[in-house]
Design a protein around this motif. Structure first.
Motif, PDB file in Angstrom:
ATOM      1  N   ALA A   9      -1.097   5.010  -5.559  1.00 39.85           N
ATOM      2  CA  ALA A   9       0.114   5.260  -4.781  1.00 39.85           C
ATOM      3  C   ALA A   9       1.043   6.237  -5.490  1.00 39.85           C
ATOM      4  O   ALA A   9       1.674   7.090  -4.851  1.00 39.85           O
ATOM      5  CB  ALA A   9       0.843   3.945  -4.505  1.00 39.85           C
ATOM      6  N   GLU A  10       1.141   6.135  -6.814  1.00 35.74           N
ATOM      7  CA  GLU A  10       1.958   7.085  -7.584  1.00 35.74           C
ATOM      8  C   GLU A  10       1.437   8.512  -7.417  1.00 35.74           C
ATOM      9  O   GLU A  10       2.208   9.465  -7.217  1.00 35.74           O
ATOM     10  CB  GLU A  10       1.951   6.704  -9.072  1.00 35.74           C
ATOM     11  CG  GLU A  10       2.692   5.417  -9.398  1.00 35.74           C
ATOM     12  CD  GLU A  10       4.189   5.628  -9.542  1.00 35.74           C
ATOM     13  OE1 GLU A  10       4.650   6.758  -9.321  1.00 35.74           O
ATOM     14  OE2 GLU A  10       4.885   4.652  -9.859  1.00 35.74           O
ATOM     15  N   LEU A  11       0.105   8.656  -7.484  1.00 34.85           N
ATOM     16  CA  LEU A  11      -0.499   9.983  -7.337  1.00 34.85           C
ATOM     17  C   LEU A  11      -0.256  10.555  -5.938  1.00 34.85           C
ATOM     18  O   LEU A  11       0.071  11.735  -5.781  1.00 34.85           O
ATOM     19  CB  LEU A  11      -1.995   9.902  -7.626  1.00 34.85           C
ATOM     20  CG  LEU A  11      -2.401   9.550  -9.063  1.00 34.85           C
ATOM     21  CD1 LEU A  11      -3.909   9.343  -9.154  1.00 34.85           C
ATOM     22  CD2 LEU A  11      -1.949  10.616 -10.040  1.00 34.85           C
ATOM     23  N   ASN A  34       5.411  -6.900   0.623  1.00 36.10           N
ATOM     24  CA  ASN A  34       4.754  -5.645   0.243  1.00 36.10           C
ATOM     25  C   ASN A  34       5.208  -5.184  -1.125  1.00 36.10           C
ATOM     26  O   ASN A  34       6.381  -5.269  -1.469  1.00 36.10           O
ATOM     27  CB  ASN A  34       5.081  -4.541   1.251  1.00 36.10           C
ATOM     28  CG  ASN A  34       4.516  -4.825   2.633  1.00 36.10           C
ATOM     29  OD1 ASN A  34       3.415  -5.343   2.774  1.00 36.10           O
ATOM     30  ND2 ASN A  34       5.281  -4.496   3.662  1.00 36.10           N
ATOM     31  N   ALA A  35       4.251  -4.695  -1.903  1.00 39.56           N
ATOM     32  CA  ALA A  35       4.576  -3.939  -3.098  1.00 39.56           C
ATOM     33  C   ALA A  35       4.607  -2.467  -2.706  1.00 39.56           C
ATOM     34  O   ALA A  35       4.044  -2.079  -1.678  1.00 39.56           O
ATOM     35  CB  ALA A  35       3.531  -4.177  -4.181  1.00 39.56           C
ATOM     36  N   ALA A  58      -4.337  -8.757 -10.797  1.00 40.04           N
ATOM     37  CA  ALA A  58      -3.563  -7.783 -11.561  1.00 40.04           C
ATOM     38  C   ALA A  58      -4.264  -6.434 -11.588  1.00 40.04           C
ATOM     39  O   ALA A  58      -3.613  -5.380 -11.479  1.00 40.04           O
ATOM     40  CB  ALA A  58      -3.343  -8.304 -12.984  1.00 40.04           C
ATOM     41  N   ASN A  59      -5.586  -6.453 -11.706  1.00 39.37           N
ATOM     42  CA  ASN A  59      -6.335  -5.199 -11.742  1.00 39.37           C
ATOM     43  C   ASN A  59      -6.257  -4.469 -10.403  1.00 39.37           C
ATOM     44  O   ASN A  59      -6.075  -3.251 -10.352  1.00 39.37           O
ATOM     45  CB  ASN A  59      -7.791  -5.487 -12.102  1.00 39.37           C
ATOM     46  CG  ASN A  59      -8.592  -4.230 -12.326  1.00 39.37           C
ATOM     47  OD1 ASN A  59      -8.191  -3.350 -13.074  1.00 39.37           O
ATOM     48  ND2 ASN A  59      -9.738  -4.135 -11.674  1.00 39.37           N
ATOM     49  N   LYS A  60      -6.373  -5.213  -9.309  1.00 41.98           N
ATOM     50  CA  LYS A  60      -6.291  -4.609  -7.982  1.00 41.98           C
ATOM     51  C   LYS A  60      -4.914  -3.993  -7.753  1.00 41.98           C
ATOM     52  O   LYS A  60      -4.798  -2.879  -7.224  1.00 41.98           O
ATOM     53  CB  LYS A  60      -6.583  -5.653  -6.906  1.00 41.98           C
ATOM     54  CG  LYS A  60      -6.522  -5.110  -5.481  1.00 41.98           C
ATOM     55  CD  LYS A  60      -6.817  -6.187  -4.468  1.00 41.98           C
ATOM     56  CE  LYS A  60      -6.727  -5.646  -3.045  1.00 41.98           C
ATOM     57  NZ  LYS A  60      -6.990  -6.714  -2.030  1.00 41.98           N
ATOM     58  N   ASP A  61      -3.866  -4.698  -8.164  1.00 46.00           N
ATOM     59  CA  ASP A  61      -2.511  -4.172  -7.994  1.00 46.00           C
ATOM     60  C   ASP A  61      -2.294  -2.935  -8.853  1.00 46.00           C
ATOM     61  O   ASP A  61      -1.644  -1.970  -8.419  1.00 46.00           O
ATOM     62  CB  ASP A  61      -1.494  -5.253  -8.362  1.00 46.00           C
ATOM     63  CG  ASP A  61      -0.060  -4.778  -8.164  1.00 46.00           C
ATOM     64  OD1 ASP A  61       0.328  -4.538  -7.012  1.00 46.00           O
ATOM     65  OD2 ASP A  61       0.673  -4.656  -9.169  1.00 46.00           O
ATOM     66  N   ALA A  62      -2.853  -2.931 -10.066  1.00 42.64           N
ATOM     67  CA  ALA A  62      -2.696  -1.782 -10.944  1.00 42.64           C
ATOM     68  C   ALA A  62      -3.376  -0.548 -10.353  1.00 42.64           C
ATOM     69  O   ALA A  62      -2.822   0.561 -10.403  1.00 42.64           O
ATOM     70  CB  ALA A  62      -3.272  -2.098 -12.323  1.00 42.64           C
ATOM     71  N   ILE A  63      -4.567  -0.725  -9.787  1.00 43.83           N
ATOM     72  CA  ILE A  63      -5.283   0.397  -9.168  1.00 43.83           C
ATOM     73  C   ILE A  63      -4.494   0.917  -7.961  1.00 43.83           C
ATOM     74  O   ILE A  63      -4.337   2.130  -7.771  1.00 43.83           O
ATOM     75  CB  ILE A  63      -6.696  -0.038  -8.755  1.00 43.83           C
ATOM     76  CG1 ILE A  63      -7.550  -0.334 -10.002  1.00 43.83           C
ATOM     77  CG2 ILE A  63      -7.375   1.049  -7.915  1.00 43.83           C
ATOM     78  CD1 ILE A  63      -8.904  -0.909  -9.691  1.00 43.83           C
ATOM     79  N   THR A  85      -8.512   3.881  -2.358  1.00 41.93           N
ATOM     80  CA  THR A  85      -8.759   2.728  -3.219  1.00 41.93           C
ATOM     81  C   THR A  85      -8.287   1.420  -2.609  1.00 41.93           C
ATOM     82  O   THR A  85      -8.773   0.362  -2.987  1.00 41.93           O
ATOM     83  CB  THR A  85      -8.068   2.920  -4.581  1.00 41.93           C
ATOM     84  OG1 THR A  85      -6.675   3.153  -4.385  1.00 41.93           O
ATOM     85  CG2 THR A  85      -8.668   4.090  -5.329  1.00 41.93           C
ATOM     86  N   ASN A  86      -7.337   1.484  -1.696  1.00 42.62           N
ATOM     87  CA  ASN A  86      -6.842   0.269  -1.038  1.00 42.62           C
ATOM     88  C   ASN A  86      -6.656   0.576   0.448  1.00 42.62           C
ATOM     89  O   ASN A  86      -5.739   1.298   0.823  1.00 42.62           O
ATOM     90  CB  ASN A  86      -5.519  -0.182  -1.648  1.00 42.62           C
ATOM     91  CG  ASN A  86      -5.042  -1.518  -1.090  1.00 42.62           C
ATOM     92  OD1 ASN A  86      -5.510  -1.974  -0.051  1.00 42.62           O
ATOM     93  ND2 ASN A  86      -4.107  -2.160  -1.770  1.00 42.62           N
TER      94      ASN A  86
END
Length: 209
Positions: free
Chosen positions: A54-56, A200-201, A44-49, A143-144
């Motif tokens: 991605a939003e930015l 994919n998210a 969950a933490n990895k997806d949140a980061i 970050t990813n």
């Protein structure tokens, strides 16, 4: 006089082996629960980061497109160079690296020679699109390393010279692969997974210049 010796049952004192085993079992179950919680939490933490970054970046893509916009020479409205809608500027697709396997270390710690220097020199629209694509791709993988950028357009006039005519809807997608595990379940967006078998998210942003 005859004395009769009484037999007394001595009561057990202290902790026995069974009590120790029961305690260890309860402790092990508790530790397994904590480990499972940390495992799910890490996903969950990895997806949140990834989603926050991605939003930015999606907002940065929109800003770069608006900064590169100019009045159309055919028709009314604002357009950007067709190179912004090519796949070559993004995701380092036109670059090669023989060093690190991580894209950020490989392509972003220093500017590759193939990328135009548009910070200190004047660049054409096509060169600016190439530079922006590289810079945005670096932000995406910071970050990813599996995050990718896609910039597309639902062109409302295929007869003119523009890949994305004035007034058309521009689609910005940043996506990264995910997998459901434990209590972490993903509802996949069909726009991020046009092909069957992909998982994919993504972050989506639709804009009009």
């Amino acid at each position: 006089m005859k004395h009769v010796k009484d037999n007394h049952i001595t009561s057990q004192k202290g902790v026995g082996l069974i009590e120790i085993l029961i305690t260890l079992f309860i402790l092990a179950v508790g530790l397994l629960g904590v480990a499972a919680l940390q495992f799910v939490g890490s996903f969950a933490n990895k997806d949140a980061i990834s989603r926050t970054q991605a939003e930015l970046v999606a907002a940065q893509v929109a800003e770069r497109l608006r900064a590169a916009a100019r009045p159309a020479t055919v028709g009314d409205g604002m357009v950007v160079n067709n190179a912004y809608f090519s796949t070559s500027p993004y995701n380092f697709s036109s670059l090669s690296c023989t060093g690190s396997t991580q894209p950020y270390q490989c392509f972003c710690l220093s500017k590759p020679a193939a990328v135009p220097n548009c910070e200190n020199n004047e660049c054409s629209e096509q060169q600016m699109a190439q530079y922006d694509g590289w810079a945005l791709s670096c932000s995406a993988v910071q970050t990813n390393p599996q995050t990718t950028i896609s910039v597309g357009c639902n062109d409302n006039n295929s007869a003119d010279i523009y890949t994305c005519s004035a007034g058309s809807r521009i689609e910005i997608i940043l996506s990264w692969p995910v997998s459901s595990s434990g209590n972490q379940k993903y509802t996949l967006n069909t726009r991020c997974n046009p092909s069957t078998g992909t998982s994919n998210a993504c972050v989506l942003k639709d804009i009009t210049l």
